[in-house]
Design an enzyme around this catalytic site. Structure first.
Site, PDB file in Angstrom:
ATOM      1  N   ASP A  49     -47.726  22.340-145.556  1.00 15.52           N
ATOM      2  CA  ASP A  49     -46.686  21.950-144.601  1.00 15.52           C
ATOM      3  C   ASP A  49     -46.020  23.269-144.252  1.00 15.52           C
ATOM      4  O   ASP A  49     -45.304  23.846-145.082  1.00 15.52           O
ATOM      5  CB  ASP A  49     -45.672  20.991-145.253  1.00 15.52           C
ATOM      6  CG  ASP A  49     -44.643  20.522-144.250  1.00 15.52           C
ATOM      7  OD1 ASP A  49     -44.125  21.372-143.502  1.00 15.52           O
ATOM      8  OD2 ASP A  49     -44.355  19.316-144.195  1.00 15.52           O
ATOM      9  N   HIS A  50     -46.273  23.764-143.044  1.00 19.20           N
ATOM     10  CA  HIS A  50     -45.884  25.153-142.785  1.00 19.20           C
ATOM     11  C   HIS A  50     -44.364  25.350-142.856  1.00 19.20           C
ATOM     12  O   HIS A  50     -43.897  26.467-143.040  1.00 19.20           O
ATOM     13  CB  HIS A  50     -46.479  25.673-141.468  1.00 19.20           C
ATOM     14  CG  HIS A  50     -45.758  25.244-140.244  1.00 19.20           C
ATOM     15  ND1 HIS A  50     -45.969  24.033-139.641  1.00 19.20           N
ATOM     16  CD2 HIS A  50     -44.798  25.873-139.498  1.00 19.20           C
ATOM     17  CE1 HIS A  50     -45.180  23.936-138.582  1.00 19.20           C
ATOM     18  NE2 HIS A  50     -44.468  25.032-138.467  1.00 19.20           N
TER      19      HIS A  50
ATOM     20  N   HIS B  22     -42.450  17.606-141.976  1.00 22.21           N
ATOM     21  CA  HIS B  22     -41.463  18.696-141.995  1.00 22.21           C
ATOM     22  C   HIS B  22     -40.051  18.207-142.347  1.00 22.21           C
ATOM     23  O   HIS B  22     -39.370  18.786-143.190  1.00 22.21           O
ATOM     24  CB  HIS B  22     -41.420  19.406-140.638  1.00 22.21           C
ATOM     25  CG  HIS B  22     -42.775  19.865-140.166  1.00 22.21           C
ATOM     26  ND1 HIS B  22     -43.750  20.329-141.017  1.00 22.21           N
ATOM     27  CD2 HIS B  22     -43.308  19.942-138.928  1.00 22.21           C
ATOM     28  CE1 HIS B  22     -44.813  20.669-140.318  1.00 22.21           C
ATOM     29  NE2 HIS B  22     -44.583  20.437-139.048  1.00 22.21           N
TER      30      HIS B  22
HETATM   31  C1  BG6 Z   1     -46.128  21.246-135.886  1.00 19.46           C
HETATM   32  C2  BG6 Z   1     -46.124  20.122-134.886  1.00 19.46           C
HETATM   33  O1  BG6 Z   1     -46.473  20.787-137.158  1.00 19.46           O
HETATM   34  O2  BG6 Z   1     -44.831  21.806-135.954  1.00 19.46           O
HETATM   35  C3  BG6 Z   1     -45.687  20.609-133.523  1.00 19.46           C
HETATM   36  O3  BG6 Z   1     -47.428  19.582-134.787  1.00 19.46           O
HETATM   37  C4  BG6 Z   1     -44.361  21.311-133.621  1.00 19.46           C
HETATM   38  O4  BG6 Z   1     -45.607  19.549-132.592  1.00 19.46           O
HETATM   39  C5  BG6 Z   1     -44.403  22.360-134.714  1.00 19.46           C
HETATM   40  O5  BG6 Z   1     -44.123  21.926-132.364  1.00 19.46           O
HETATM   41  C6  BG6 Z   1     -43.031  22.949-134.962  1.00 19.46           C
HETATM   42  O6  BG6 Z   1     -43.156  24.038-135.814  1.00 19.46           O
HETATM   43  P1  BG6 Z   1     -42.182  25.272-135.701  1.00 19.46           P
HETATM   44  O7  BG6 Z   1     -42.590  26.160-136.825  1.00 19.46           O
HETATM   45  O8  BG6 Z   1     -42.416  25.872-134.345  1.00 19.46           O
HETATM   46  O9  BG6 Z   1     -40.819  24.723-135.836  1.00 19.46           O
END
Ligand code: BG6
Length: 509
Positions: free
Chosen positions: A183-184, A246
């Site tokens: 989960d990045h 997230h």
């Molecule tokens: C991704 C989603 O996991 O996270 C995207 O699939 C979203 O829709 C993105 O835009 C948001 O990540 P960050 O790091 O740009 O907040």
């Protein structure tokens, strides 16, 4: 820092966008900081036919565009690209995995990588239940003498049932310790800093409970619409795309009890208890406390923007939510009675993710001239992005006669740290996996528990398609209905700006 063991990283889905924009640039950044193992190679695997050379040229472009160290010069980038290899296979044909195996064995010798492999599944999710089994069919999943790990990109299932099945399927071929569910958001420095703010400071934690906290807000807003990702997004929607993963992870870090130590087991044990304490939604909640919205065409900064239903790949009658706001409770000793509000959406006024802790007002209002401040109480903002930092709103006497109180900001911005390199989320997470550290990855049971909370909402919308889906013009803060979620006189969401300390003022779109 101890270097990771020598190994080969195999990326399935190597011709995709994630590899190009995030993964290879992150590996290059690790290389530039001398954090890769002494012996290391990356094997890209995909359907498209491509030579090693063509793959390297493509990845070089990705590095030049997206790596943090992209100004390192051609020599460095070319040298790095020598450790990139490519193998085309039909990913859904078991026999083709023999090609992966022989390629790995061929690389092991000259690259000295000892038969240690990590597989990164950045392929279409339909292949998550194909690739692991086919790797196992070729004895690539386990080994007595070497280690094998597998990283699974999101989405981890599309509902509770499919997540349970996926976990069960993976566990047939890999042990839980070998599985790294990514989960990045957990790779973001500011997200990890939630733990440090809470547990390295003695001033916050004593207040971090229902005695002192009035409510908690978590926002992940995005300025852009779905763009070219309509085909993926339309069957998913904001609940699956952002909330289940997230936002639930942010919630867990804000609400969890202190772990006994900082390690994968202790942290993930505490996070799961938060999910288990979530009060399930009732049918009434689906109308009152869960608000879904979809952006409509609007005039933003002089331009007519597309509504969601006009986006490429989106069904023109789509009822997919591009916005979700929810109110719910964490039913445990610490949080009893404290409402949590979360919201996320596309095509909102700005891109910002933050956690806002609203403290209760003082028990007795001494400075009656300033009821506004007394009613609001102190606010702590943990800004995830952009303008990463922390902001505490506190009352201060306005100099002069009487006792007029003004709300002032005490703010820290990461950008003020001199010479401190902030790694990208993928860089941090890839390095952790290389070191076998799963602390910032999600565990199977944690993912299932998060699904248990959001799945009934998704099911309800599916079974009752007439549940309101509110339109909101692109470039606004979502449906008005979401404002009514927040309990309390004059209380509303914080409407944040790009800059952490600015709110309640004109916000640059
Ligand atoms: C991704 C989603 O996991 O996270 C995207 O699939 C979203 O829709 C993105 O835009 C948001 O990540 P960050 O790091 O740009 O907040």
């Amino acid at each position: 820092m101890k270097k990771p063991d020598d190994h080969i990283l195999v990326i399935f889905g190597a011709s995709g966008d994630l590899t190009f924009r995030k993964l290879v640039p992150a590996i290059f950044d690790l290389y530039m900081q001398d954090l890769l193992p002494g012996h290391f190679a990356m094997l890209g695997v995909s359907r498209s036919e491509m030579s090693d050379e063509a793959f390297r040229n493509k990845m070089k472009e990705g590095i030049q565009r997206f790596a943090k160290f992209n100004n390192s010069g051609d020599d460095k980038i070319n040298n790095f690209c020598k450790i990139l290899y490519y193998q085309a296979i039909d990913t859904s044909a078991e026999e083709d995995y023999a090609k992966v195996k022989s390629r790995l064995e061929e690389l092991d010798g000259p690259c000295n990588t000892c038969g240690n492999y990590t597989y990164y599944l950045s392929a279409p999710p339909s292949l998550y239940t194909v690739i692991p089994g086919f790797l196992a069919a070729h004895d690539l999943n386990k080994s007595e003498s070497n280690w094998r790990r597998i990283i699974i990109e999101k989405p981890f299932g599309t509902d509770l049932k499919s997540a349970l099945e996926l976990n069960k399927y993976l566990l047939q071929y890999f042990d839980e310790e070998q599985i790294f569910r990514i989960d990045h958001y957990l790779g973001k420095e500011t997200v990890q800093n939630i733990l440090v703010t809470r547990f390295a400071n003695s001033i916050y934690e004593p207040l971090w409970n229902s005695n002192f906290i009035h409510h908690v807000e978590i926002t992940a807003a995005e300025n852009l619409g779905v763009g070219s990702r309509g085909g993926y997004y339309d069957p998913a929607g904001a609940m699956r795309d952002m909330v289940q993963n997230h936002l639930m992870q942010l919630l867990a870090l804000v609400a969890m009890e202190p772990p006994t130590v900082i390690d994968a087991g202790a942290i993930r044990n505490e996070k799961i208890k938060v999910f288990q304490s979530l009060r399930p939604f009732t049918e009434a909640d689906f109308y009152k406390n869960v608000i879904r919205g979809q952006y409509t065409s609007a005039h933003v900064q002089g331009k007519q923007t597309k509504g969601y239903r006009e986006e490429t790949g989106v069904n023109p009658d789509s009822r997919t939510e591009t916005y979700v706001a929810m109110k719910f409770f964490v039913d445990n000793w610490r949080w009893g009675g404290v409402p949590f509000y979360i919201r996320t959406g596309k095509a909102l006024p700005t891109t910002v993710s933050e956690i806002v802790i609203h403290f209760k007002p003082t028990p007795h209002k001494l400075f009656v001239e300033n009821l506004d401040f007394c009613n609001d109480g102190n606010v702590l903002v943990l800004r995830i992005q952009p303008d990463e930092g922390i902001l505490l709103k506190t009352g201060m006497k306005i100099p002069g006669a009487g006792f007029q109180v003004k709300n002032v900001n005490m703010d820290f911005h990461y950008k003020d740290l001199q010479e401190t390199y902030v790694p990208s989320a993928y860089e941090r997470l890839l390095l952790d996996c290389m070191q076998g550290d799963a602390t910032l990855y999600t565990r199977g049971d944690g993912v299932e528990e998060a699904w248990k909370f959001v799945d009934p909402v998704i099911q309800y919308w599916h079974d009752n398609p007439d549940t309101p889906l509110y339109g909101y013009p692109a470039g606004t803060w979502g449906p008005d209905m979401a404002d009514n979620l927040i309990d309390g006189d004059n209380l509303t969401w914080r409407y944040p700006c790009k800059n952490l300390a600015d709110d309640g003022i004109y916000c640059e779109l």
